[in-house]
Enzyme design. Structure first.
Site, PDB file in Angstrom:
ATOM      1  CD  GLU A 165      -2.778   1.331   2.454  1.00 40.88           C
ATOM      2  OE1 GLU A 165      -2.704   0.462   3.350  1.00 40.88           O
ATOM      3  OE2 GLU A 165      -3.609   2.238   2.467  1.00 40.88           O
TER       4      GLU A 165
ATOM      5  CE  LYS B  11      -6.013  -0.210   1.743  1.00 40.48           C
ATOM      6  NZ  LYS B  11      -6.701  -0.823   2.881  1.00 40.48           N
TER       7      LYS B  11
END
Ligand code: 13P
Length: 340
Positions: A177, A219
């Site tokens: 992420e 992500k």
């Protein structure tokens, strides 16, 4: 490393019609969320709120995985079933946030670096034993007049790649992420430039660390105007710019992409995901890994009151259902008005 098993889990996390619930708020963050509804952040309140989320009827129809915080991973329902066992029994993959949060990056004002690599291989082995099958590490990139610096992007990308390699060695799927924050007055074009640079650097480092792309989930943030921008780009533009940026920088081998919501409203986050999933020739499954955009209404409806657990669950299942439709490109804004 068992690449077949990693790829199987990663694929399940972004399966059609399903997405990820980010319920991994650290103790500090959940305290802030609870304060916003006037609830006290005691251990039992945190446990009770997570039980509300995880025992929502039919959850597994829309939710493929849940990201947990260390404390929650070790907690159980009131009747004594461990949350990890409950989720696994429902066919929902339990995951664990393993980063240690952000700290100021020395010599780089207003920029941060994510901590948490020390001792991670041993912790990862424990988490696997406890039942976690994927993990999350969040790097944070801030847009400002003179930032982000190349140093900040490179340092965060290197850590993300090392984390991902450690995960895969423990047979845990890494959620990678790199979040470019929405905070600021920047334009969508500036977000596009920065997000592109960040993704290019992250995939360069992932390759350098020999991370198996089929066994990971990305992500990312969406490509979107700053929250305080004088003019904010519309939904069609956000969807187009996001998919174009991803196509330019994310290898096709990546198993799936699950967006963060990052301060978008609940309906915006659903609409943007839906518009992307209506496009043709997407190289990867695109789904959600939302925190706030799945929980905001649920948290308010619950309000920390035991008698309002069902009201909270109704709001949560509505958001999960609408995002599941958005995952399939079948969301309709008119559904926002339907009762929870
Ligand atoms: P938001 O969807 O609220 O941005 O949270 C997702 C998340 O897990 C951030 O790390």
């Amino acid at each position: 490393m068992n690449q077949t098993e990693l790829a199987r889990i990663a694929k399940a996390m972004t399966a059609p019609g399903r997405g990820i619930l980010a319920a991994d708020e650290s103790t500090g963050t959940i305290k802030k969320r609870f304060e916003s509804i006037g609830a006290e952040s005691t251990e039992d309140n945190r446990r009770g709120y997570r039980e509300l989320l995880f025992t929502t009827p039919a959850l597994a129809e829309w939710i493929s995985g849940v990201i947990l915080y260390d404390e929650t991973l070790r907690q159980a329902t009131k009747s004594g079933e461990r949350f990890v066992d409950l989720l696994t029994r429902l066919g929902i993959v339990p995951g664990i946030k393993v980063d240690g949060g952000t700290k100021p990056l020395p010599n780089f004002p207003n920029e941060v670096i994510t901590e948490g690599l020390d001792g991670l291989p041993a912790r990862m082995a424990d988490y696997h034993k406890l039942g976690a099958r994927f993990a999350k590490w969040r790097a944070v990139i801030t847009i400002g007049p003179d930032i982000p610096s190349t140093t900040c992007i490179e340092a965060n990308a290197e850590l993300l790649a090392r984390y991902a390699a450690i995960c895969q060695q423990a047979e845990i799927v890494p959620i990678v992420e790199p979040e470019v924050l929405m905070d600021g007055t920047h334009s969508i074009e500036r977000c596009d430039d920065v997000t592109g640079q960040v993704l290019a650097t992250v995939f360069d480092r992932l390759r350098a660390h020999r991370v198996c792309l089929e066994g990971m989930v990305l992500k990312p943030n969406m490509v979107i105007s700053g929250l305080q921008a004088s003019h904010r780009a519309g939904a069609e533009l956000v969807a187009e710019a996001t998919v174009r940026c991803l196509k330019r920088h994310v290898p096709v081998a990546v198993s799936g992409i699950a967006f963060l919501s990052g301060g978008q409203s609940e309906s915006e986050a659903s609409q943007h995901l839906d518009l992307m999933n209506r496009m043709e020739d997407l190289p990867w499954p695109l789904t959600f890994s939302y925190g706030r955009a799945l929980q905001h209404s649920a948290l308010e409806a619950w309000g920390g009151v035991a008698a309002q657990v069902h009201a909270g669950q109704r709001e949560f299942s509505k958001r999960a259902r609408l995002n599941s439709l958005a995952r399939l490109g079948r969301y309709d804004r008119a559904l926002e008005k339907s009762p929870a």
